[in-house]
Motif scaffolding. Structure first.
Motif, PDB file in Angstrom:
ATOM      1  N   PHE A 191      -0.768   3.086 -13.403  1.00 41.78           N
ATOM      2  CA  PHE A 191      -1.033   2.159 -13.785  1.00 41.78           C
ATOM      3  C   PHE A 191      -0.821   0.815 -13.703  1.00 41.78           C
ATOM      4  O   PHE A 191      -0.805  -0.534 -12.793  1.00 41.78           O
ATOM      5  N   LEU A 192       0.452   0.797 -14.999  1.00 42.59           N
ATOM      6  CA  LEU A 192       0.810  -0.917 -14.998  1.00 42.59           C
ATOM      7  C   LEU A 192       1.678  -0.856 -13.309  1.00 42.59           C
ATOM      8  O   LEU A 192       1.562  -1.945 -13.158  1.00 42.59           O
ATOM      9  N   SER A 193       2.085   0.084 -13.307  1.00 45.86           N
ATOM     10  CA  SER A 193       3.290  -0.214 -11.559  1.00 45.86           C
ATOM     11  C   SER A 193       2.527  -0.983 -10.746  1.00 45.86           C
ATOM     12  O   SER A 193       2.401  -1.411 -10.070  1.00 45.86           O
ATOM     13  N   ILE A 194       1.073   0.169 -10.296  1.00 39.92           N
ATOM     14  CA  ILE A 194       0.709  -0.563  -9.469  1.00 39.92           C
ATOM     15  C   ILE A 194      -0.290  -1.518  -9.189  1.00 39.92           C
ATOM     16  O   ILE A 194      -0.026  -2.709  -8.274  1.00 39.92           O
ATOM     17  N   LEU A 195      -0.423  -1.729 -10.318  1.00 36.11           N
ATOM     18  CA  LEU A 195      -1.062  -3.514 -10.387  1.00 36.11           C
ATOM     19  C   LEU A 195      -0.423  -4.542 -10.017  1.00 36.11           C
ATOM     20  O   LEU A 195      -0.609  -5.586  -9.664  1.00 36.11           O
ATOM     21  N   GLY A 220      -3.770   4.460 -10.943  1.00 35.24           N
ATOM     22  CA  GLY A 220      -2.870   5.087 -11.669  1.00 35.24           C
ATOM     23  C   GLY A 220      -3.414   6.308 -11.858  1.00 35.24           C
ATOM     24  O   GLY A 220      -3.417   7.056 -12.339  1.00 35.24           O
ATOM     25  N   ILE A 221      -5.101   6.804 -12.074  1.00 32.69           N
ATOM     26  CA  ILE A 221      -6.098   7.580 -12.594  1.00 32.69           C
ATOM     27  C   ILE A 221      -5.936   8.861 -11.498  1.00 32.69           C
ATOM     28  O   ILE A 221      -5.619   9.431 -11.833  1.00 32.69           O
ATOM     29  N   LEU A 222      -6.287   9.086 -10.811  1.00 34.15           N
ATOM     30  CA  LEU A 222      -6.447   9.464  -9.692  1.00 34.15           C
ATOM     31  C   LEU A 222      -5.240  10.052  -8.868  1.00 34.15           C
ATOM     32  O   LEU A 222      -4.629   9.191  -8.230  1.00 34.15           O
ATOM     33  N   PRO A 223      -5.359  11.644  -8.473  1.00 33.50           N
ATOM     34  CA  PRO A 223      -3.785  11.974  -7.508  1.00 33.50           C
ATOM     35  C   PRO A 223      -4.688  11.829  -6.254  1.00 33.50           C
ATOM     36  O   PRO A 223      -5.321  10.718  -5.732  1.00 33.50           O
ATOM     37  N   VAL A 224      -2.698  11.178  -6.030  1.00 34.85           N
ATOM     38  CA  VAL A 224      -3.301  10.263  -4.581  1.00 34.85           C
ATOM     39  C   VAL A 224      -4.313  11.043  -3.103  1.00 34.85           C
ATOM     40  O   VAL A 224      -4.565  10.608  -2.336  1.00 34.85           O
ATOM     41  N   ALA A 225      -3.842  12.117  -3.490  1.00 33.38           N
ATOM     42  CA  ALA A 225      -4.817  13.136  -2.103  1.00 33.38           C
ATOM     43  C   ALA A 225      -6.797  12.482  -2.339  1.00 33.38           C
ATOM     44  O   ALA A 225      -7.424  12.284  -0.995  1.00 33.38           O
ATOM     45  N   VAL A 226      -6.807  12.214  -3.476  1.00 29.80           N
ATOM     46  CA  VAL A 226      -7.847  11.620  -3.870  1.00 29.80           C
ATOM     47  C   VAL A 226      -8.668  10.365  -3.907  1.00 29.80           C
ATOM     48  O   VAL A 226      -9.765  10.456  -2.651  1.00 29.80           O
ATOM     49  N   PHE A 228      10.098   0.779 -13.883  1.00 32.21           N
ATOM     50  CA  PHE A 228      11.245  -0.367 -12.941  1.00 32.21           C
ATOM     51  C   PHE A 228      11.129  -1.265 -11.303  1.00 32.21           C
ATOM     52  O   PHE A 228      11.471  -2.390 -11.706  1.00 32.21           O
ATOM     53  N   ILE A 229      11.266  -0.388 -10.759  1.00 34.77           N
ATOM     54  CA  ILE A 229      11.038  -1.018  -8.758  1.00 34.77           C
ATOM     55  C   ILE A 229       9.888  -2.242  -9.370  1.00 34.77           C
ATOM     56  O   ILE A 229      10.051  -2.896  -8.764  1.00 34.77           O
ATOM     57  N   SER A 230       8.894  -2.092  -9.596  1.00 35.01           N
ATOM     58  CA  SER A 230       7.332  -2.093  -9.395  1.00 35.01           C
ATOM     59  C   SER A 230       7.844  -3.903 -10.292  1.00 35.01           C
ATOM     60  O   SER A 230       7.795  -4.929  -9.996  1.00 35.01           O
ATOM     61  N   LEU A 231       8.904  -4.051 -11.690  1.00 31.31           N
ATOM     62  CA  LEU A 231       9.107  -5.103 -12.463  1.00 31.31           C
ATOM     63  C   LEU A 231       9.869  -6.059 -11.717  1.00 31.31           C
ATOM     64  O   LEU A 231      10.240  -6.498 -11.285  1.00 31.31           O
ATOM     65  N   VAL A 232      11.227  -4.940 -10.942  1.00 38.94           N
ATOM     66  CA  VAL A 232      12.363  -5.712 -10.467  1.00 38.94           C
ATOM     67  C   VAL A 232      11.409  -6.606  -8.714  1.00 38.94           C
ATOM     68  O   VAL A 232      11.894  -7.602  -8.312  1.00 38.94           O
ATOM     69  N   ILE A 233      10.519  -6.155  -8.737  1.00 40.45           N
ATOM     70  CA  ILE A 233       9.107  -6.788  -7.397  1.00 40.45           C
ATOM     71  C   ILE A 233       8.942  -8.339  -7.910  1.00 40.45           C
ATOM     72  O   ILE A 233       9.266  -9.059  -6.504  1.00 40.45           O
ATOM     73  N   TYR A 234       8.122  -7.469  -8.838  1.00 36.91           N
ATOM     74  CA  TYR A 234       7.892  -8.660  -9.349  1.00 36.91           C
ATOM     75  C   TYR A 234       8.492 -10.317  -9.720  1.00 36.91           C
ATOM     76  O   TYR A 234       8.306 -11.033  -9.359  1.00 36.91           O
ATOM     77  N   TYR A 235       9.934  -9.506 -10.036  1.00 36.25           N
ATOM     78  CA  TYR A 235      11.059 -10.857 -10.456  1.00 36.25           C
ATOM     79  C   TYR A 235      11.626 -11.261  -9.285  1.00 36.25           C
ATOM     80  O   TYR A 235      11.308 -12.087  -9.709  1.00 36.25           O
ATOM     81  N   MET A 273       0.522  -1.095   0.059  1.00 34.75           N
ATOM     82  CA  MET A 273      -0.091  -0.080   0.272  1.00 34.75           C
ATOM     83  C   MET A 273       0.688   0.952  -0.381  1.00 34.75           C
ATOM     84  O   MET A 273       0.618   2.195  -0.922  1.00 34.75           O
ATOM     85  N   VAL A 274       1.816   1.292   0.575  1.00 34.06           N
ATOM     86  CA  VAL A 274       2.923   2.429   0.805  1.00 34.06           C
ATOM     87  C   VAL A 274       3.167   3.037  -0.053  1.00 34.06           C
ATOM     88  O   VAL A 274       2.965   3.543  -1.094  1.00 34.06           O
ATOM     89  N   LEU A 275       3.980   1.540  -1.211  1.00 32.55           N
ATOM     90  CA  LEU A 275       4.400   1.638  -2.791  1.00 32.55           C
ATOM     91  C   LEU A 275       3.465   2.104  -3.520  1.00 32.55           C
ATOM     92  O   LEU A 275       3.322   3.407  -4.287  1.00 32.55           O
ATOM     93  N   ALA A 276       1.701   2.124  -3.551  1.00 29.44           N
ATOM     94  CA  ALA A 276       0.923   1.789  -4.407  1.00 29.44           C
ATOM     95  C   ALA A 276       0.519   3.476  -4.108  1.00 29.44           C
ATOM     96  O   ALA A 276       0.290   4.383  -5.162  1.00 29.44           O
ATOM     97  N   PHE A 277       0.247   3.849  -3.291  1.00 33.27           N
ATOM     98  CA  PHE A 277       0.530   5.566  -2.424  1.00 33.27           C
ATOM     99  C   PHE A 277       1.661   6.661  -3.268  1.00 33.27           C
ATOM    100  O   PHE A 277       1.144   7.466  -3.225  1.00 33.27           O
ATOM    101  N   THR A 278       2.567   5.565  -3.291  1.00 29.95           N
ATOM    102  CA  THR A 278       4.090   6.621  -3.768  1.00 29.95           C
ATOM    103  C   THR A 278       4.241   6.670  -5.011  1.00 29.95           C
ATOM    104  O   THR A 278       4.297   7.708  -5.459  1.00 29.95           O
ATOM    105  N   PHE A 279       3.220   5.829  -5.650  1.00 29.03           N
ATOM    106  CA  PHE A 279       3.491   5.144  -6.954  1.00 29.03           C
ATOM    107  C   PHE A 279       2.626   7.240  -7.330  1.00 29.03           C
ATOM    108  O   PHE A 279       2.562   7.310  -8.157  1.00 29.03           O
TER     109      PHE A 279
END
Lengths: 246, 213
Positions: free
Chosen positions: A104-108, B6-12, A38-45, A18-24
């Motif tokens: 989108f691809l990185s978070i997914l 990935g579409i919405l800003p983090v605050a939203v 790249f970070i997301s692909l490394v984690i997947y690897y 969740m920390v990484l997803a929100f950072t992305f």
């Protein structure tokens, strides 16, 4: 020390993901997009999961994101780079389309890694130990159990309807479809009463059903340290780029 | 009507989680006021699973087909469990089918869950006056079913167009809004008709399911 993702503590995996997803989600600068991808692909690897699985997961929600990307490319305000008939592609639009598709691809990828390397029941236990109320985690577990059972019932009923000559012609057959959904709801309601009685006989409700203490080891602490360091680094660089300081 | 990651800003996304936390807290508070809050858990779980599965049924509307959402019916049948049920359904959809996302789970839960709560309140009030007459009861179901989708469409569109990171051309935005609303009118009508008929069906077959929770 094993830092394989499969053995990490589920609670920390959820927090880390969740920390990484929100950072992305926070990233806005085009310079950082290849970095998060790249970070997301490394984690997947590191999870040792097959690439084909990731590609399959990427494909399912892709149409909506691609449509959004195309909409942004053609209908954003900004400098025109190419004109096709009445439509023109904007430089800013390309930038925004690249941003949402990469994020989108990185978070997914991070989420696929989390759910493919952790048993579902461990995720629910971890959610419970992270403070998600027991009523919610109980409903999650039971729902997970019944989705497949009710899915099978629906499948059987649809086959029986087809064998009796039913053809799905939209609104013309609405009464048959209503009966189908109504029957599923009535059956699940009747089943729920039996399930509850059976659960009470087995002692349900006398203790927290899924709560479990999840102990930490050195690899967990290292994993969290790496994720937090990456997130702080990315957020700092993003803020720096936004202010023009880098 | 699922917004992907990935579409919405983090605050939203964070605000979505905040509002969802609040709505879940309120629902759980109401559930815990019951004599035995755990008694309804199997019912809520089976209800959630049944709605999840019912959403796999598609109805052909040439040239495309629509799949049922049934949030209005969910609000009617599950009462205060409806919001947690929507949240859990969306969690499963994000995890199992990658529909929606986990950073946008809170926002998506608000888009589909708030109409379910409103459906519950509308039904509780409307049922007192309209339960006896099948036609009036059906009309109540139609209004709840179609309005639930209508509210979700408005919430979805408002959130996406307001918080989309790019500056969209004003004319394009107007055309997109019109196209989006028009494309969802058939779904609103179908959901309304479906909810009305299911309510009448349940009234005949299993009326105890229709007691407001």
């Amino acid at each position: 020390m094993d830092i394989g993702l499969n053995n990490l503590n589920p609670k920390l995996k959820i927090i880390g993901a969740m920390v990484l997803a929100f950072t992305f989600s926070f990233i806005k600068s085009i310079e950082l997009l290849p970095v998060i991808f790249f970070i997301s692909l490394v984690i997947y690897y590191l999870s040792k999961l097959p690439l084909s699985l990731l590609l399959k997961r990427w494909i399912i929600p892709a149409p909506f994101v691609i449509l959004m990307g195309l909409f942004m490319m053609f209908f954003s305000e900004g400098q025109t780079v190419l004109t096709i008939g009445y439509l023109s592609i904007k430089k800013e639009g390309i930038y925004w389309a690249l941003t949402i598709i990469t994020k989108f691809l990185s978070i997914l990828t991070i989420m696929v890694t989390l759910f493919q390397t952790t048993h579902f029941i461990d995720i629910v236990r971890a959610l419970n130990s992270l403070g998600v109320p027991a009523i919610l985690t109980d409903i999650i577990i039971f729902t997970y159990r019944y989705i497949f059972e009710i899915g099978k019932q629906l499948n059987k009923m649809q086959i029986s309807m087809r064998l009796r000559g039913f053809r799905n012609r939209g609104l013309k057959n609405i009464i048959s479809l209503v009966s189908l959904v109504g029957t599923i709801l009535v059956r699940s309601y009747e089943q729920s009463e039996k399930v509850y009685n059976a659960m009470i006989l087995r002692g349900y409700g006398h203790k927290e059903s899924v709560k479990q203490d999840l102990k930490l080891c050195k690899s967990d602490i290292l994993g969290v340290f790496i994720v937090v360091a990456i997130s702080i680094g990315l957020i700092t660089v993003q803020i720096g780029l936004s202010w023009g300081g880098f | 009507m699922h917004i992907p990651d990935g579409i919405l800003p983090v605050a939203v996304c964070a605000s979505g989680y905040g509002l969802t936390g609040l709505a879940t807290w309120y629902s759980l508070k109401k559930i815990k006021e019951k004599e035995d809050p755990r008694k309804e858990i199997p019912k809520a779980s089976l209800g959630t699973a049944a709605f999840f599965v019912a959403s796999w049924i598609s109805i052909p509307i040439p040239p495309a087909s629509v799949h049922l959402v049934l949030t209005g019916l969910l609000g009617i049948l599950l009462g205060y469990y409806a919001f947690p049920a929507v949240l859990i359904s969306l969690f499963f959809q994000a995890v199992m089918f990658q529909h929606g996302g986990l950073t946008t789970l809170g926002v998506n839960a608000i888009i589909l869950g708030l109409p379910a709560i409103l459906a519950h309140y509308t039904y509780t009030i409307g049922k007192k006056f309209l339960y006896k007459n099948n036609l009036k009861y059906g009309i109540l179901g139609f209004i709840i079913g179609s309005l639930s989708i209508g509210i979700s469409v408005i919430l979805f569109y408002t959130i996406v167009i307001t918080f989309i990171p790019a500056n969209i051309d004003v004319n394009a935005e107007k055309i997109a809004s019109l196209a989006f609303v028009i494309s969802h009118i058939p779904l609103m009508i179908i959901e309304g008709i479906f909810t009305a008929f299911v309510l009448i069906y349940l009234k005949k077959v299993k009326p105890e399911m229709l007691e407001a929770k």
